[in-house]
Design an enzyme around this catalytic site. Sequence first.
Site, PDB file in Angstrom:
ATOM      1  N   LYS A   1       0.840  -1.194   0.000  1.00 31.24           N
ATOM      2  CA  LYS A   1       0.000   0.000   0.000  1.00 31.24           C
ATOM      3  C   LYS A   1       0.876   1.246   0.000  1.00 31.24           C
ATOM      4  CE  LYS A   1      -3.847   2.078   2.622  1.00 31.24           C
ATOM      5  NZ  LYS A   1      -4.759   1.910   3.788  1.00 31.24           N
TER       6      LYS A   1
ATOM      7  N   SER B   1      -9.454   1.955   2.728  1.00 25.59           N
ATOM      8  CA  SER B   1      -8.612   2.741   1.840  1.00 25.59           C
ATOM      9  C   SER B   1      -7.565   1.928   1.091  1.00 25.59           C
ATOM     10  CB  SER B   1      -7.897   3.824   2.662  1.00 25.59           C
ATOM     11  OG  SER B   1      -7.093   3.234   3.674  1.00 25.59           O
TER      12      SER B   1
ATOM     13  N   SER C   1      -9.970  -0.413   6.891  1.00 23.38           N
ATOM     14  CA  SER C   1      -9.347  -0.290   5.572  1.00 23.38           C
ATOM     15  C   SER C   1      -8.565  -1.503   5.107  1.00 23.38           C
ATOM     16  CB  SER C   1      -8.444   0.945   5.528  1.00 23.38           C
ATOM     17  OG  SER C   1      -9.213   2.121   5.527  1.00 23.38           O
TER      18      SER C   1
END
Length: 471
Positions: A83, A158, A182
């Site tokens: 990420k 996210s 997330s």
Amino acid sequence: MTSSQDLTSLTVAELGDRMKTKQVSPVEVAEAFIARADALEPTLGVFVTRSTEQALAAAKQAEAEIAAGDYKGPMHGIPVGVKDIYDTAGVRTTSGSAVYADYVPDRDSAAVARLREAGAYSIGKTGTVEFAFDPTGRNAHYGMPKNPWGLDRMPGGSSAGSGAGTAAGLFPISLGTDTGGSIRIPSALCGLTAIKPTFGLTSRFGVTPLSWSFDTVGPMARSAEDAAIALNVLAGYDPEDPGSAHSEKVDYTHGLSDGVRGLRIGVPKEYVWDVIDPEMQAAFWKAMSDLEELGAVVEEISLPELAWVPAIAAAMTTVEAATIYGDLARTRGDELDPSVLRRVQSGFFISGETYVQAARARVLFTRRMNAAFGSVDLIATPTVAMPAPPHDAERMLVGGVDTAVREALLRDTRIFNVSRLPAVAMPTGFSSDGLPLSMQIAAPAFHDALALRAAHAYQQVTDWHRARAAI
């Protein structure tokens, strides 16, 4: 001979076993995933920055090490989607923001460093909501990654790129972060298995912050076994993270197959069912029935305090985000995603008294959740209230209730952020239109292994986690 397509459909455990026994080489593995990313990235938009040359170099190093008898464990030679809020030395970390489009760290985050030590490597930086501040996956700067189960559907956020990319087989496992869900929300919408560990179990050093009270680092995978393998690498005290906890060293794969016979699983009778898609609800109860057949005892429990969760999470997260990004919002707000800017700015209008009251309520809520584990071993709920919504949806009817999409995605995951407990999300089937359904199982603090064990038991009698999107 194992084909490239076959390699990209394998789990970490399966790939690791084949590399350990030299049935396949780390370079073959890297080339297979790179080729799949080459083919699908133009459609999916998973990556912000790809690291193809670095990945091939790392794979060659892993191949030489394994050939020399220096096998480091099941993550050795495994490509990982990272990420884009994790610092990666020499590779830019944008945090999903145009402001940091050219930021190149000179040091790895703790999680990336631990993966490298275990012989794994980054295959690229995956798309995230700006500063990880939204559950949908939208990003005004870099775009929203596509959900491989429905290109017109949200991937969840996210950790959107990590979820979509793992589900599409661009990498077998990925790093996400979880402040309000997330890790688990994109895993639920994309059909993955993932764990939000106990708060403090994994280091956040070198990870772009959103909320000091809730931010958590964890793996997103295809199976509970893979999540356990990754957690063995990621877990452990780090003096460079002020929130890091001193905890007993645990092998999360040990006892993974011990089953659930005799374990008591509590299902809250309040809050969770106020907003729920009927197919999500039906799949959840079928999963509970499957666990009962394995010997677990499923019982309803009363947790009226769950109604406190949205207010606690919203107040604390928003104020802490405004503390971190307030100056940026004031001086460079026109460069931020407008929706993220509004959320940061909203923290300016929450009083200190409100924040302190929310923090006090969080402690009381955590005590109540811990007390619930006096009568049950685990707590289970659906992960999200509905399958993946259309990518541009703002409000939807969910079980007949007009609901904001963000609330429908966050309402159940935030339970375990506020209480700081470990929770494993896992697929439980598919909706009538072919979208993944999901549940989560939570355990007492630092009993992450127990939640993974229950998930693994469920996955021994179901094949939902083995399904692959036809893309």
